[in-house]
Design an enzyme around this catalytic site. Sequence first.
Site, PDB file in Angstrom:
ATOM      1  N   ASN A   1       0.861  -1.172   0.000  1.00  0.00           N
ATOM      2  CA  ASN A   1       0.000   0.000   0.000  1.00  0.00           C
ATOM      3  C   ASN A   1       0.900   1.226   0.000  1.00  0.00           C
ATOM      4  O   ASN A   1       1.531   1.532   1.006  1.00  0.00           O
ATOM      5  CB  ASN A   1      -0.872  -0.034   1.262  1.00  0.00           C
ATOM      6  CG  ASN A   1      -1.864   1.114   1.301  1.00  0.00           C
ATOM      7  OD1 ASN A   1      -1.909   1.936   0.387  1.00  0.00           O
ATOM      8  ND2 ASN A   1      -2.645   1.172   2.369  1.00  0.00           N
TER       9      ASN A   1
ATOM     10  N   ARG B   1      -2.594  -1.855  -3.450  1.00  0.00           N
ATOM     11  CA  ARG B   1      -3.899  -1.289  -3.092  1.00  0.00           C
ATOM     12  C   ARG B   1      -4.057   0.058  -3.801  1.00  0.00           C
ATOM     13  O   ARG B   1      -3.182   0.913  -3.737  1.00  0.00           O
ATOM     14  CB  ARG B   1      -3.968  -1.068  -1.586  1.00  0.00           C
ATOM     15  CG  ARG B   1      -5.244  -0.379  -1.193  1.00  0.00           C
ATOM     16  CD  ARG B   1      -5.111   0.381   0.092  1.00  0.00           C
ATOM     17  NE  ARG B   1      -6.324   1.119   0.352  1.00  0.00           N
ATOM     18  CZ  ARG B   1      -6.374   2.185   1.139  1.00  0.00           C
ATOM     19  NH1 ARG B   1      -5.301   2.615   1.745  1.00  0.00           N
ATOM     20  NH2 ARG B   1      -7.515   2.811   1.322  1.00  0.00           N
TER      21      ARG B   1
ATOM     22  N   HIS C   1     -13.109   1.853   0.871  1.00  0.00           N
ATOM     23  CA  HIS C   1     -13.026   0.753   1.851  1.00  0.00           C
ATOM     24  C   HIS C   1     -13.639  -0.540   1.330  1.00  0.00           C
ATOM     25  O   HIS C   1     -13.962  -1.436   2.117  1.00  0.00           O
ATOM     26  CB  HIS C   1     -13.762   1.087   3.172  1.00  0.00           C
ATOM     27  CG  HIS C   1     -13.177   2.209   3.958  1.00  0.00           C
ATOM     28  ND1 HIS C   1     -13.955   3.056   4.719  1.00  0.00           N
ATOM     29  CD2 HIS C   1     -11.892   2.618   4.116  1.00  0.00           C
ATOM     30  CE1 HIS C   1     -13.180   3.947   5.313  1.00  0.00           C
ATOM     31  NE2 HIS C   1     -11.922   3.709   4.966  1.00  0.00           N
TER      32      HIS C   1
ATOM     33  N   ARG D   1     -12.961  14.358   8.877  1.00  0.00           N
ATOM     34  CA  ARG D   1     -13.842  14.658   7.739  1.00  0.00           C
ATOM     35  C   ARG D   1     -15.273  14.871   8.224  1.00  0.00           C
ATOM     36  O   ARG D   1     -15.734  14.185   9.132  1.00  0.00           O
ATOM     37  CB  ARG D   1     -13.842  13.518   6.728  1.00  0.00           C
ATOM     38  CG  ARG D   1     -12.535  13.314   6.018  1.00  0.00           C
ATOM     39  CD  ARG D   1     -12.727  12.332   4.863  1.00  0.00           C
ATOM     40  NE  ARG D   1     -11.458  11.878   4.349  1.00  0.00           N
ATOM     41  CZ  ARG D   1     -11.070  10.596   4.341  1.00  0.00           C
ATOM     42  NH1 ARG D   1     -11.860   9.639   4.810  1.00  0.00           N
ATOM     43  NH2 ARG D   1      -9.905  10.276   3.851  1.00  0.00           N
TER      44      ARG D   1
ATOM     45  N   GLU E   1      -7.454  -6.159   4.894  1.00  0.00           N
ATOM     46  CA  GLU E   1      -7.463  -5.826   3.470  1.00  0.00           C
ATOM     47  C   GLU E   1      -6.290  -6.495   2.747  1.00  0.00           C
ATOM     48  O   GLU E   1      -6.411  -6.866   1.580  1.00  0.00           O
ATOM     49  CB  GLU E   1      -7.386  -4.298   3.308  1.00  0.00           C
ATOM     50  CG  GLU E   1      -8.695  -3.628   3.695  1.00  0.00           C
ATOM     51  CD  GLU E   1      -8.522  -2.181   4.137  1.00  0.00           C
ATOM     52  OE1 GLU E   1      -7.925  -1.969   5.218  1.00  0.00           O
ATOM     53  OE2 GLU E   1      -8.974  -1.283   3.418  1.00  0.00           O
TER      54      GLU E   1
END
Length: 392
Positions: free
Chosen positions: A7, A88, A177, A236, A379
Amino acid sequence: MKILAVNCGSSSLKFKMYEMPEEKVLISGLFERIGEKMSSYTIKLDNDKYSKEIELPDHKVAFEILVDELKKNKIIKKLDEIKGIGHRIVQGGDYFDKTVIADDDAVTKISELATLAPLHNKAAVTGINAAKEVIPGALETVTFDTAFHQTIEPVNYMYAVPYEWYTKYKVRKYGAHGTSHKYIASRLNALLGRTNTKLITCHIGSGASVSAIKDGICMDTSMGLTPNAGLIMGTRCGDVDTSILTYMMQKEDISPKEMDNILNKKSGLLGISGVSNDSRDIEEGIQKGNERCVLAQKMYVQKIIDYIAMYYFEMGGVDAIAFSAGVGENSIRTRIDIMEGLSVLGIVPDYEANNCRGEEKLVTTTESKVPCYVIPTDEEIMIARDNYNLAK
Ligand code: ADP
């Protein structure tokens, strides 16, 4: 077969190497502050963990050191033992509904989509190119955060804005996600012992999203064109009345770029509490009687409940709910607040069982009409599995 799941961020490279198909983790690590002063990396083995400070001018050097570390730790003897590298990628737009080989066409599309995820997609392309140079014999694949959400129907992915924004600029919901939601759903199905299920998966970390998954297919998700939609997150704002933006841009002469920064970096838990973006600090603030932390937690939990309620109706029921990622796996209090807020669905929290962190566990009682589980997400294993299936 040895497979690397990586990643790449703009200044970081996170990796995990697996022996496949056994899915055994051989080594993992993180390179940080690439291209900055004072860069460093950390390596984690079964019984050992160490860090080093070293100059890392770019991702290529990070990959070279990674290979050195693999050899030094006797994970590989020769470079050609690394058969696959799975990357990723945050944004795959509507081009990708599954993991693909990172050929020129895929890389061009990932670069083109950088307008929707500037930092992430650019960094990923840098990572793909660097890996190709350093480990040329490995099959590189790309796994997209958006791919799992490509089954969402237009009724759920379109926005009620001029239709031409969609046809000209591809403005629609893509979500994020997805790899995590897919993993959580597969674990839930395994625990329920069937696949004809209606699931609601809550990936709540510093970024946060909820998905509705019916029979293994994603029906809806809370993130949108970008990750800044849906739930309240660490920094956020998630869903807000969009007129606030134009109103405040005029009031305080804020540029679009500044506004984007405020909504992504200075809002959410941090914006409301004025204390922190981290749930642990919010919980501590609540203990100390900080009213803004109390409000931040209530708003945070309420938004998750709202989405669960919405998806309950969209799917016509729910067979199981899962909590995952940093907050979902670790915040005992947030899970309780959410489950208590869902009592109308007949959800009964098991307070004792819920007293856990980071383990796969049922956290509702046997009387609960809907079982709720903690599912630690993974993941990387999804990226490695997809790479293995294309490389073998
Ligand atoms: P990322 O989106 O960066 O992958 P994570 O899923 O790792 O984020 O989540 C990080 C967040 O998890 C932290 O910001 C914090 O809010 C939360 N968190 C981690 N540990 C705990 C804990 N013990 N209690 C409450 N919240 C926690």
